[in-house]
Design an enzyme around this catalytic site. Structure first.
Site, short mmCIF file in Angstrom:
data_model
loop_
_atom_site.label_atom_id
_atom_site.label_comp_id
_atom_site.label_asym_id
_atom_site.label_seq_id
_atom_site.Cartn_x
_atom_site.Cartn_y
_atom_site.Cartn_z
N SER A 16 28.11 8.32 -21.67
CA SER A 16 29.56 8.14 -21.83
C SER A 16 30.08 6.99 -20.97
O SER A 16 29.48 6.64 -19.96
CB SER A 16 30.31 9.40 -21.39
OG SER A 16 29.82 10.53 -22.06
N1 SAH Z 1 26.06 13.34 -20.20
C1 SAH Z 1 24.99 12.46 -20.64
C2 SAH Z 1 25.13 11.92 -22.01
C3 SAH Z 1 25.45 12.84 -23.05
S1 SAH Z 1 24.91 12.43 -24.67
C4 SAH Z 1 24.85 11.27 -19.73
O1 SAH Z 1 25.58 11.15 -18.77
O2 SAH Z 1 23.96 10.47 -20.02
C5 SAH Z 1 24.86 14.11 -25.18
C6 SAH Z 1 23.65 14.84 -24.74
O3 SAH Z 1 23.79 16.19 -25.20
C7 SAH Z 1 22.37 14.30 -25.36
O4 SAH Z 1 21.40 14.11 -24.39
C8 SAH Z 1 21.98 15.39 -26.35
O5 SAH Z 1 20.59 15.51 -26.56
C9 SAH Z 1 22.53 16.62 -25.67
N2 SAH Z 1 22.72 17.77 -26.55
C10 SAH Z 1 23.20 17.80 -27.82
N3 SAH Z 1 23.19 19.05 -28.31
C11 SAH Z 1 22.70 19.84 -27.31
C12 SAH Z 1 22.43 21.24 -27.19
N4 SAH Z 1 22.68 22.10 -28.19
N5 SAH Z 1 21.91 21.70 -26.04
C13 SAH Z 1 21.65 20.86 -25.00
N6 SAH Z 1 21.88 19.53 -25.05
C14 SAH Z 1 22.40 19.03 -26.20
#
Ligand code: SAH
Length: 223
Positions: A72
């Site tokens: 983000s």
């Molecule tokens: N907060 C992260 C970026 C988020 S991108 C940072 O600072 O880099 C969103 C993330 O959520 C991704 O890594 C994706 O794989 C994860 N995600 C999506 N669905 C999910 C789920 N059901 N359980 C756990 N993680 C999930």
């Protein structure tokens, strides 16, 4: 200094001035929590992205981290952290969506303990290495589908979700402590950042602002 050390400190690639500008910009955008701003100042964001993108790490912009996921923009990371802290100091916090670990790193500097869940194994493994490298030790990790939370250590004083479901998962609500706060993007095409506060068996929803997150998907994957 060894080349590795140069890289870690961001020397020659991102000047101190560039980093200061990011802080000024976050302040202009309304981020006021000094603990959050200080955590962003201290944290080398370039270590959380691919080396080829490192020169853009201190722009206020989202960046790709592989596996179709994105880190983000700093404003959103700051805003979510600030909202989470709005009710006072936090002990146990669950994070869903470790991704690169950057949001985890910021949060880890302003709360006691983090329980971080990620569904894509290689992303979480990389995040672990970077967080260890920068000496962040108050985080434990789980490779799983975060739709189900991490019941074993709940209830949590706060829950931060960094991928968007169509609706707030019931299991996450049930793992929130009384008085606890959840910050979560909700929606499909049209997404909004929501703050959910638990008051006994009641949940108070507040819509914060429009956002654009990757979807919260089902199931955990190894690669
Ligand atoms: N907060 C992260 C970026 C988020 S991108 C940072 O600072 O880099 C969103 C993330 O959520 C991704 O890594 C994706 O794989 C994860 N995600 C999506 N669905 C999910 C789920 N059901 N359980 C756990 N993680 C999930």
């Amino acid at each position: 200094m060894a080349r590795d050390e140069h890289y870690k400190n961001g020397i020659g690639m991102t000047s101190q001035r560039t980093r200061e500008r990011l802080l000024e910009r976050l302040f202009e955008e309304g981020i006021r929590n000094l603990h959050v701003l200080e955590a962003i100042r201290r944290t080398p964001r370039h270590l959380f992205v691919d080396e080829a993108l490192a020169h853009r790490a201190y722009e206020d912009t989202a960046l790709p981290i592989g596996h179709n996921q994105t880190l983000s923009q700093p404003y959103i990371v700051a805003r979510m952290t600030e909202l989470l802290l709005g009710g006072g100091p936090l002990d146990k916090v669950m994070e869903v969506g470790t991704g690169s670990g950057y949001q985890t790193a910021i949060l880890a500097q302003v709360v006691e303990r983090i329980f971080s869940v990620e569904r894509i194994y290689p992303l979480q493994e990389r995040a672990k290495v970077v967080l260890k490298d920068i000496n962040i030790r108050n985080v434990v990790f789980r490779h799983a589908d975060g739709n189900w939370g991490w019941p074993q250590y709940g209830p949590y004083d706060a829950i931060l979700v960094t991928a968007a479901p169509a609706e707030v998962p019931r299991e996450l609500l049930s793992q929130l402590a009384d008085g606890g706060r959840m910050v979560i993007p909700v929606g499909e095409q049209d997404q909004h950042l929501m703050l959910v506060v638990r008051n006994g068996e009641e949940f108070i929803y507040q819509q914060v602002e429009p956002v654009r997150f990757v979807p919260l998907l089902a199931g955990a994957i190894r690669s």
